[in-house]
Scaffold this active site. Structure first.
Site, short mmCIF file in Angstrom:
data_model
loop_
_atom_site.label_atom_id
_atom_site.label_comp_id
_atom_site.label_asym_id
_atom_site.label_seq_id
_atom_site.Cartn_x
_atom_site.Cartn_y
_atom_site.Cartn_z
N SER A 43 0.87 -1.18 0.00
CA SER A 43 0.00 0.00 0.00
C SER A 43 0.91 1.23 0.00
O SER A 43 0.99 1.99 0.95
CB SER A 43 -0.94 -0.02 1.21
OG SER A 43 -0.21 0.04 2.41
N HIS A 156 -3.24 -6.15 2.30
CA HIS A 156 -2.35 -7.20 2.82
C HIS A 156 -3.04 -8.55 2.97
O HIS A 156 -2.45 -9.50 3.48
CB HIS A 156 -1.77 -6.80 4.18
CG HIS A 156 -0.90 -5.59 4.10
ND1 HIS A 156 -0.50 -4.87 5.19
CD2 HIS A 156 -0.36 -4.95 3.02
CE1 HIS A 156 0.25 -3.86 4.82
NE2 HIS A 156 0.36 -3.88 3.51
N GLU A 165 -4.83 -2.85 9.11
CA GLU A 165 -4.11 -3.49 10.22
C GLU A 165 -4.82 -3.27 11.55
O GLU A 165 -5.16 -2.13 11.90
CB GLU A 165 -2.69 -2.90 10.33
CG GLU A 165 -1.86 -3.17 9.09
CD GLU A 165 -0.55 -2.41 9.07
OE1 GLU A 165 -0.05 -2.02 10.14
OE2 GLU A 165 -0.03 -2.20 7.96
N GLU A 206 1.55 -9.75 6.67
CA GLU A 206 2.33 -9.37 7.85
C GLU A 206 2.15 -10.35 8.99
O GLU A 206 2.46 -10.06 10.15
CB GLU A 206 1.99 -7.94 8.26
CG GLU A 206 2.38 -6.94 7.18
CD GLU A 206 2.28 -5.49 7.62
OE1 GLU A 206 1.72 -5.21 8.69
OE2 GLU A 206 2.77 -4.63 6.86
N ASP A 243 -4.24 0.64 11.60
CA ASP A 243 -3.76 1.34 10.40
C ASP A 243 -4.89 1.23 9.38
O ASP A 243 -5.11 0.17 8.79
CB ASP A 243 -2.46 0.73 9.86
CG ASP A 243 -1.96 1.48 8.62
OD1 ASP A 243 -2.62 2.48 8.23
OD2 ASP A 243 -0.94 1.07 8.04
N GLU A 286 -3.60 5.19 12.42
CA GLU A 286 -2.66 5.55 11.35
C GLU A 286 -3.44 5.72 10.04
O GLU A 286 -4.38 4.96 9.77
CB GLU A 286 -1.63 4.42 11.23
CG GLU A 286 -0.59 4.61 10.15
CD GLU A 286 0.32 3.39 10.05
OE1 GLU A 286 0.52 2.68 11.06
OE2 GLU A 286 0.82 3.13 8.94
N ASP A 313 1.38 8.12 7.72
CA ASP A 313 2.29 7.21 7.01
C ASP A 313 2.35 7.65 5.55
O ASP A 313 3.27 8.39 5.15
CB ASP A 313 1.78 5.77 7.18
CG ASP A 313 2.50 4.76 6.28
OD1 ASP A 313 3.56 5.09 5.75
OD2 ASP A 313 2.00 3.63 6.10
N LYS A 338 9.64 5.00 7.64
CA LYS A 338 10.04 3.85 6.81
C LYS A 338 11.23 4.30 5.97
O LYS A 338 11.10 5.21 5.14
CB LYS A 338 8.89 3.46 5.89
CG LYS A 338 7.69 2.83 6.60
CD LYS A 338 6.51 2.76 5.66
CE LYS A 338 5.39 1.90 6.15
NZ LYS A 338 4.15 2.10 5.35
N HIS A 366 8.45 -1.45 9.65
CA HIS A 366 8.77 -2.39 8.57
C HIS A 366 7.90 -2.06 7.35
O HIS A 366 7.13 -1.10 7.36
CB HIS A 366 8.47 -3.82 9.05
CG HIS A 366 7.00 -4.08 9.25
ND1 HIS A 366 6.43 -5.32 9.21
CD2 HIS A 366 5.97 -3.22 9.50
CE1 HIS A 366 5.14 -5.24 9.41
NE2 HIS A 366 4.82 -3.98 9.59
N LYS A 389 6.80 -0.83 14.69
CA LYS A 389 5.73 -1.62 14.09
C LYS A 389 6.41 -2.63 13.18
O LYS A 389 7.05 -2.27 12.20
CB LYS A 389 4.84 -0.65 13.29
CG LYS A 389 3.67 -1.30 12.63
CD LYS A 389 2.72 -0.27 12.04
CE LYS A 389 2.76 -0.30 10.54
NZ LYS A 389 1.55 0.21 9.89
#
Ligand code: PGA
Ligand code: ZN
Length: 426
Positions: A43, A156, A165, A206, A243, A286, A313, A338, A366, A389
Site C-alpha cells: 500500500s 495485505h 491493520e 504481515e 492502520d 494511522e 504514514d 520507513k 517495517h 511496528k
C-alpha cells in the site's frame, strides 16, 4: 587507512512475498563488512521515493532488480570507493547527487538505500560497536513499544476488511520481553477464538489472521476478547491500534467502506473514526485519511483531542517537507518512519529529528514485503523512538526485529522499555 570502502557486492535476493529485492555488502580495507537488504511496500504512498525495478516481463513479472545491482557494483562503487565508511552524511550526499532527481527515479530509492544502510553497518562493525550504539551514541536508552499486527485486511489480505491493520499495543508491560509474551499469548488465544467460530486462521502478508469478518468493528471485538482471555486489561495493559490505510479506498473525494456498503466524505470519515475511538480502547489511528486529504486530516486531529496517536504514514512518507507541512497544519501528532519511503539513512534521521523537535511520536516501521534484516530494531533504539511496528509475532521476517530487541534487552541493562516512560508521560 583501514576504514575505506574497497569493494561492494550487490545481489538480487527475494523478500517475504517472494519478490526480488536488493542485498548489498560493503567491504572495507581491513576486510570488515556490512550488509543490508531492502524492504518493499504494497500500500505504497504516491509521494514515496521511487522503487526502481527492471520491468523485464520475462523475469519475475517485471519485478527483477538486476539493473539496480549492476549500478551498485559499477557506478555507485566508483563514486564511493576509497571513502571512510564512517562519513555517512557525505556518502549519502554523493548517492543523492549521483541520482539528481527529487524522487530518486534515476537510480531508485531501493538502490540507494541498500548502499546507505550497508555503509552504516560496515562502519559500526569497523568501530566494533552494536549498530544502535554506533548510530545513537551513549544517549540511546529506550526499547520501543511494539505495535503488533494480528489481524490483516486491506491490501495485505484477501478478505473483506477495509481497515488494513488491527494491532495490539502492550503499553502496560514492564519489559519488552513481557510485551512480546503478552502479544504471543493473545495471538494464540485469538486463534482459538477464530477457530471456535469457524473463521479462517490463515494469515496475511504481515503474519496476522486474514479471516473474513461481519464488518470493520468485529475484529476489534475479537481482539478485546482475546486480550481478556489472556487475563490482561484492554485499557491498562494492552490497547488497540489501527492502520486504516485510507488512501487505498479513497477516490473522487469519497471514502468507500465496501464491507459496510458506505461512502463517506472526509467529515463522515472523521466521525466514523471518532465513534470507533469512543467505543473501544484505541491507542492510535494511522492513515485515517487519504495521503492528500489535508482538510480531512485537520478535521480528524481537531476532533480527537485526547492523547490518541494520529499517525501519518502515506501522508508524510518519511519526508521532511511533507512533515513540515503537516506540523504547520496540525494534521497529526505522530509519524511512521520507513527508510525506503525516503531512500537514505541520513534523510531518515533528519526526518526523525524534525519530528522530535515538534513533539511528534516516531514509530519506526517495517514494510509488508520484508527480509530478515533487523536494521529497524537498532534504528528504533538509536533514536529513542517510543514505538516500533513490525507485524505479527509469527513469520521470521517480522520476528527478526522483535528478536533483536529481545536480545538487546537481555544484553544491555541500560535499556528501558518505553511503556514505563510512556505511562510516566501521560
Ligand atoms: P506497506 O504497508 O508496507 O504495504 O505500505 C505498511 C503500512 O501501510 O504501514
Ligand atoms: Zn500504514
Amino acid at each position: 587507512m583501514m576504514n575505506e570502502i574497497i569493494n561492494i557486492n550487490s545481489f538480487e535476493i527475494l523478500d517475504s512475498r517472494g519478490v526480488p529485492t536488493i542485498f548489498t555488502e560493503v567491504v572495507l580495507e581491513n576486510g570488515i563488512k556490512g550488509s543490508a537488504s531492502v524492504p518493499s511496500g504494497a500500500s505504497t504512498g504516491i509521494h514515496e521515493a521511487l522503487e526502481l525495478r527492471d520491468k523485464d516481463l520475462n523475469r519475475y513479472k517485471g519485478n527483477g532488480v538486476l539493473n539496480n545491482v549492476k549500478v551498485i557494483n559499477s557506478m555507485i562503487f566508483d563514486a564511493i570507493a576509497g571513502i571512510d565508511a564512517r562519513r555517512q552524511k557525505d556518502i549519502d550526499k554523493i548517492l543523492l547527487d549521483l541520482d539528481g532527481t527529487i524522487n530518486k527515479k534515476k537510480l531508485g530509492a531501493n538502490t540507494i538505500l541498500s548502499v546507505s544502510l550497508a555503509v552504516a553497518k560496515a562502519a559500526a562493525n569497523y568501530e566494533k560497536k552494536e549498530l544502535y550504539k554506533y548510530l545513537g551514541g551513549t544517549l540511546s536508552y529506550l526499547l520501543p513499544i511494539p505495535l503488533v499486527n494480528i489481524i490483516n485486511g486491506g491490501a495485505h489480505a484477501n478478505n473483506n476488511l477495509d481497515i488494513q491493520e488491527y494491532m495490539i499495543t502492550p503499553i502496560g508491560a514492564k519489559t519488552f520481553q513481557e510485551a512480546i509474551r503478552w502479544c504471543s499469548e493473545i495471538f494464540y488465544n485469538l486463534k482459538d477464538l477464530l477457530k471456535k467460530n469457524n473463521y479462517s486462521t490463515s494469515v496475511g502478508d504481515e503474519g496476522g489472521f486474514a479471516s473474513n469478518f461481519k464488518n470493520n468493528e468485529e475484529p476489534i471485538k475479537y481482539l478485546l476478547k482475546a486480550i481478556k482471555m489472556t487475563k490482561l486489561n484492554p485499557e491498562r495493559d494492552v490497547m488497540i491500534s489501527l492502520d486504516v490505510a485510507a488512501t487505498e479506498f479513497y477516490a473522487n473525494k469519497k471514502y468507500k467502506i465496501s464491507s459496510e456498503d458506505k461512502s463517506f466524505t472526509n467529515l463522515d470519515m472523521s466521525e466514523y473514526l471518532l465513534k470507533l475511538k469512543n467505543k473501544f480502547p484505541i491507542f492510535s489511528i494511522e492513515d485515517g485519511m487519504a495521503e492528500d486529504d489535508w482538510e480531512g486530516w485537520s478535521h480528524l486531529s481537531n476532533s480527537i483531542t485526547d492523547n490518541t496517536l494520529i499517525v501519518g504514514d502515506d501522508l508524510f512518507v518519511t519526508n521532511k517537507k511533507r512533515l513540515l507541512k503537516g506540523i504547520t497544519r496540525k494534521a497529526a501528532n505522530s509519524i511512521l518512519i520507513k527508510l525506503n519511503q525516503i531512500g537514505s539513512l541520513t534523510e531518515t534521521l533528519e526526518t526523525i529529528d524534525l519530528a522530535k523537535r515538534y513533539n511528534y511520536e516516531t514509530i519506526i516501521s517495517h514494510r509488508s514485503g520484508e527480509t530478515e534484516d533487523a536494521f529497524i530494531a537498532d534504528l528504533a533504539v538509536a533514536t529513542n523512538s517510543m514505538f516500533i511496528k513490525s507485524g505479527s509475532v509469527t513469520r521470521s521476517e517480522r520476528l527478526s526485529k522483535y528478536n533483536r530487541l529481545l536480545i538487546l534487552e537481555s544484553s544491555d541493562k541500560n535499556l528501558v522499555y518505553s511503556g514505563l516512560v510512556y505511562n510516566e508521560k501521560i
